[in-house]
Design an enzyme around this catalytic site. Structure first.
Site, PDB file in Angstrom:
ATOM      1  N   GLY A 122       0.830  -1.198   0.000  1.00  0.00           N
ATOM      2  CA  GLY A 122       0.000   0.000   0.000  1.00  0.00           C
ATOM      3  C   GLY A 122       0.863   1.246   0.000  1.00  0.00           C
ATOM      4  CD  GLN A 150       3.353   5.806   2.669  1.00  0.00           C
ATOM      5  OE1 GLN A 150       2.376   5.287   2.145  1.00  0.00           O
ATOM      6  NE2 GLN A 150       4.347   5.103   3.184  1.00  0.00           N
ATOM      7  CB  CYS A 166       5.163   2.079   7.293  1.00  0.00           C
ATOM      8  SG  CYS A 166       4.722   3.585   6.424  1.00  0.00           S
ATOM      9  CG  LEU A 167       6.545   0.945   1.234  1.00  0.00           C
ATOM     10  CD1 LEU A 167       5.953   1.265  -0.135  1.00  0.00           C
ATOM     11  CD2 LEU A 167       7.658  -0.086   1.117  1.00  0.00           C
ATOM     12  CG  HIS A 204      -0.662   1.409   7.385  1.00  0.00           C
ATOM     13  ND1 HIS A 204       0.285   0.879   8.244  1.00  0.00           N
ATOM     14  CD2 HIS A 204       0.019   2.225   6.553  1.00  0.00           C
ATOM     15  CE1 HIS A 204       1.468   1.379   7.935  1.00  0.00           C
ATOM     16  NE2 HIS A 204       1.343   2.189   6.905  1.00  0.00           N
ATOM     17  CD  GLU A 205      -1.145   2.547   2.804  1.00  0.00           C
ATOM     18  OE1 GLU A 205      -0.652   3.685   2.738  1.00  0.00           O
ATOM     19  OE2 GLU A 205      -0.457   1.531   3.040  1.00  0.00           O
ATOM     20  CG  HIS A 224       0.425   6.836   5.482  1.00  0.00           C
ATOM     21  ND1 HIS A 224       1.549   7.285   6.135  1.00  0.00           N
ATOM     22  CD2 HIS A 224       0.643   5.522   5.244  1.00  0.00           C
ATOM     23  CE1 HIS A 224       2.401   6.279   6.293  1.00  0.00           C
ATOM     24  NE2 HIS A 224       1.876   5.192   5.763  1.00  0.00           N
TER      25      HIS A 224
HETATM   26 NI    NI Z   1       2.661   3.256   5.623  1.00  0.00          NI
END
Ligand code: NI
Length: 170
Positions: free
Chosen positions: A46, A51, A92-93, A134-135, A138
């Protein structure tokens, strides 16, 4: 198509709140394609526009095993959450190398626009439910580590800042 640079925690830009997309046009479709390419390349399941330093409500998700089930969420909203919760070990990226448990709703219903600007609704559970929540965090400027204790958050910040300094040396 282009790979987009991913912001890393504790970059303050990760805490900006995303604005709704006004028109689902070619600019947004290009952003979606670039975000999908960036997510698959990372690889991740995701990615939120926040991000990649674009502060509009756009998310891409693919939790399938073969990375062939891309979901595009534009202006997504969670319209229902179960009382029942589940605990998942998240990563998480934007927080590379850090994994920890977060408790979230086990099942959710999502209302969103797709790439054509059409309204869609779907139910999610398991990893997809985790990923959507989660997204969407963000997009509100929230990173999953903020669910952890202050002590853990400080340790993570220290570790990621150290990694960044070491990366700059080479
Ligand atoms: Ni993330």
């Amino acid at each position: 198509m282009a790979l987009l640079p991913i912001l890393r925690y504790p970059d303050p830009r990760l805490h900006k709140v995303a604005k709704p997309v006004q028109v689902v046009d070619d600019r947004i479709r290009t952003l979606v394609r670039d975000m999908a390419e960036t997510m698959y390349d990372a690889p991740g399941v995701g990615l939120a526009a926040t991000q990649v330093d674009v502060h509009e409500r756009v998310v891409v998700i693919d939790v399938s095993e073969d990375s062939n089930d891309l979901r595009v969420l534009i202006n997504p909203e969670i319209i229902w959450k179960s009382e029942e919760t589940q605990v998942y070990e998240e990563g998480c990226l934007s927080v590379p190398g850090i994994y920890d448990e977060v408790q979230r709703a086990a099942r959710i219903r999502v209302r969103t626009l797709d790439e054509q600007g059409e309204t869609r609704e779907f139910d999610a559970e398991g990893l997809l439910a985790v990923c959507v929540q989660h997204e969407l965090d963000h997009l509100m400027g929230k990173v999953f580590v903020e669910y952890l204790s202050p002590l853990k958050q400080n340790r993570i910040k220290t570790r990621l800042r150290k990694q960044e300094r070491e990366a700059l040396k080479v």
